[in-house]
Design a protein around this motif. Sequence first.
Motif, short mmCIF file in Angstrom:
data_model
loop_
_atom_site.label_atom_id
_atom_site.label_comp_id
_atom_site.label_asym_id
_atom_site.label_seq_id
_atom_site.Cartn_x
_atom_site.Cartn_y
_atom_site.Cartn_z
N PHE A 151 0.97 -1.23 -0.14
CA PHE A 151 0.00 -0.01 -0.08
C PHE A 151 0.82 1.25 -0.06
O PHE A 151 0.44 2.35 0.80
N GLY A 153 -5.02 -11.16 -3.38
CA GLY A 153 -4.85 -10.12 -2.52
C GLY A 153 -3.59 -9.34 -2.77
O GLY A 153 -3.06 -8.49 -2.10
N SER A 154 -3.24 -9.17 -3.99
CA SER A 154 -2.24 -8.12 -4.66
C SER A 154 -2.71 -6.64 -4.23
O SER A 154 -3.66 -6.19 -4.20
N CYS A 155 -1.69 -5.77 -4.05
CA CYS A 155 -1.90 -4.42 -3.93
C CYS A 155 -0.76 -3.65 -4.45
O CYS A 155 0.35 -4.13 -4.54
N TYR A 156 -0.99 -2.13 -4.72
CA TYR A 156 0.18 -1.56 -5.02
C TYR A 156 1.25 -1.50 -3.99
O TYR A 156 0.86 -1.50 -2.70
#
Lengths: 456, 456
Positions: free
Chosen positions: B247, B417-420
């Motif tokens: 994040f 559940g990938s995120c930046y």
Amino acid sequence: MDLIDILKTKKIGDEVRVEGWIRNHRRQKEFGFIDFYDGTSFETLQIVYDKTNANFDEIQKMLVGCAIIVDGKLVESSGNQEYELKASNVLLVGECDETYPIQPKRHTQEFLRSVAHLRPRTRLFQAVFKIRNLAAYAIHEYFQSHNYVYVHTPLFTTSDCEGENQMFKVTTLDLENINKNEDGKVDYKADLFGKPTFITGTGQLHGEAYAMAFKKIYTFGPTFRTENSNTKTHANEFWMIEPEIAFCDLDGLMDIEEEMLKSIVSYVLKNGEEEIKFLNNFVDKNLKEKLEKLVNSNFVRITHHEAVDLLKKADIKWEFTPDYESDIAKEHEKYITEYYNAPVFITNWPKDIKAWYMKENSDGKTVAAVDLEVPGAGELMGGSQREEDYEKLVKRAENLGVDTELIDWFMDLRKYGSCYHSGFGMGFERLIIYLTGVENIRDVIPFPRTPGNCEY
Amino acid sequence: MDLIDILKTKKIGDEVRVEGWIRNHRRQKEFGFIDFYDGTSFETLQIVYDKTNANFDEIQKMLVGCAIIVDGKLVESSGNQEYELKASNVLLVGECDETYPIQPKRHTQEFLRSVAHLRPRTRLFQAVFKIRNLAAYAIHEYFQSHNYVYVHTPLFTTSDCEGENQMFKVTTLDLENINKNEDGKVDYKADLFGKPTFITGTGQLHGEAYAMAFKKIYTFGPTFRTENSNTKTHANEFWMIEPEIAFCDLDGLMDIEEEMLKSIVSYVLKNGEEEIKFLNNFVDKNLKEKLEKLVNSNFVRITHHEAVDLLKKADIKWEFTPDYESDIAKEHEKYITEYYNAPVFITNWPKDIKAWYMKENSDGKTVAAVDLEVPGAGELMGGSQREEDYEKLVKRAENLGVDTELIDWFMDLRKYGSCYHSGFGMGFERLIIYLTGVENIRDVIPFPRTPGNCEY
């Protein structure tokens, strides 16, 4: 904001934003509860949403493992936590479908090893690897606050005095096409270091050079052993701490070992309260009591000879007969720590079963070595006073077949301002096994390397 | 008692015992002065003795480098220190004769490299390696106090997606007698891991797996590169820090890099005051000012395109013509940091010259990468936002010839559940060069390993 900071500083009525993942999701017709975590805190946060959320239907479809960003207000909790988060907005950042291997149920540790890249998301491994982190920092904090210098000793070495069969070889040669000399031997001229090169299994020798300059030093880094053994306590890549202290004899060394261990355990108990509580509930019902007891115990100090006396007197049929000339078996370690009901230092070991650099005692039979046996952990540290006399060290090396010419620089330390000094080694994973109650070394290393296993 | 604790807590009139070494010895007929150090403090202690010492004649024979234990009383100093030690007893612990290579005179750094086991006893290397120690702890302290988890990523790997020519090979096979299969290829069945195994040059991929579980993680450990290059800034074994943050976008990453660097420099200035003063006097007259300035500066943020604009506008005949599609040369880095007179983040680099895992910007031409250029240090950190989208990552890997099947577990992180997220790497030695003003990487590593050099 990290969840741990929210839990520490925010109160009911505060507006917050959290970023993290769904651990569990209970859906009702008109509302729903998300068990949210972001990994900074072992405690989770309950998120509540309902039909007032514009994307209610979308939220209801979010599965375990999804990455989300949630805005909302902290409100009084219906459960047993101080508060929960009433969501004004739940934004999906990363999908996670039903094939996700980590589901809110009990997985076996064997299964979780097969998804080593995902297992840190489970509560068990969140606890284990947070405690690993805490213990690592506690070690640095202890040594830094006691005037030690952290030294990065090299891993690569061209002197194979440890015996090359115990060390990994490293090379830049093409193994498929190794050039040979006229005499049929490998031509190392084309290898990056121009010589046979190994990964050392210890930083002690280099550590001693720095202890002779800074008085108190420690190493803390990865260590490699080629042991082809598949047990719960062996890995081929692990971390080790090796302090070395000038002007320190064996008694002084034991003082340091005891103080250091108590300091680490206290730090973990204080800073890993939630994690220890969880491990105590689900892994080892004795964990917390065991750790608290260690902090308040007085470590016992006995000689190897006294230990064998004790074992011989015991009314037990040993698998390995206790012997004044031999090592102490696991069954013996267990008996001794249970007998004293405390950690036990065993000193003055028979010289023939210990390393060449250890200081010979005046009896001519034993060396000033010490192993620390801890209830529930076995041998946690091994150390010794080092032979600081040049001539005696040369003689002992010769007797044990060690070629000191390969390490003339190390021998120099006995020529120029030598002094009595001592050091010990502690396997970091063995400490983590002790601190977490987890039994298998594969479960305290993020991506373990064992014979035949170097995946991920 | 450690000298540093004596200097902090003891006062004139106190009786103390010190254990350490003779750095210098001035003899008069009726008395003498010993310049004493024990390595815990950069400041030394002057020891005074005279004919009232029973072993006066013996003391007079003690040479530079001898290990001694001294009892005495702290008395007012005739020199510029607060006090000196009037010795009641000077005990010789370890001899040191005239062949001792470290004498109280100026030695060249080249000579001192040839006695790497003894050079930490000199003032220069006491300063350098104490600062190395302080910087290491400052790094841990920064990350621990910001909720990061320290992760020990593995060094051994069997997936050679970095390109095996850049990695050392490790094996337990006997290089003199390698077994071959029927097809003439190396038979890895007898090798410990059963496969070709390498030492990875980065912990990033494993670090990402843990960032997806703990949000904020960092690695700090030894790193190996096979580069056959003999420059002042290259070593084959060095230490690296690789934080990875979920994040977190590129702007967030720059905030962290700036805050972390200032925090390390502040810690070193505060806790290494004497060492910095010495280095400022004898190595780099600008050092202290440079470090203090960094703490109080605002780091500049420009794009690669803006940087090239600036270079093109400059009235300078470049050796390497600045180009919108190319890397920035050392001469360019220097100009840019001097132009802004501050550390400069250069962002959004041409995608073809950067790594496959970096996030492509919406322009289709650049990636969200960032290098930090620091006055007097050059590129100190390199980082990027990572491509978090599975399909885009696969495409970019294909374009750059990276086989993602070898790292299917890493690709999983984009499925579940990938995120930046973003991360950076900082070479620890480059930081120490910056902090000490010492120019050669061989002088900031205890026992450096460079092509052809793996001694000690």
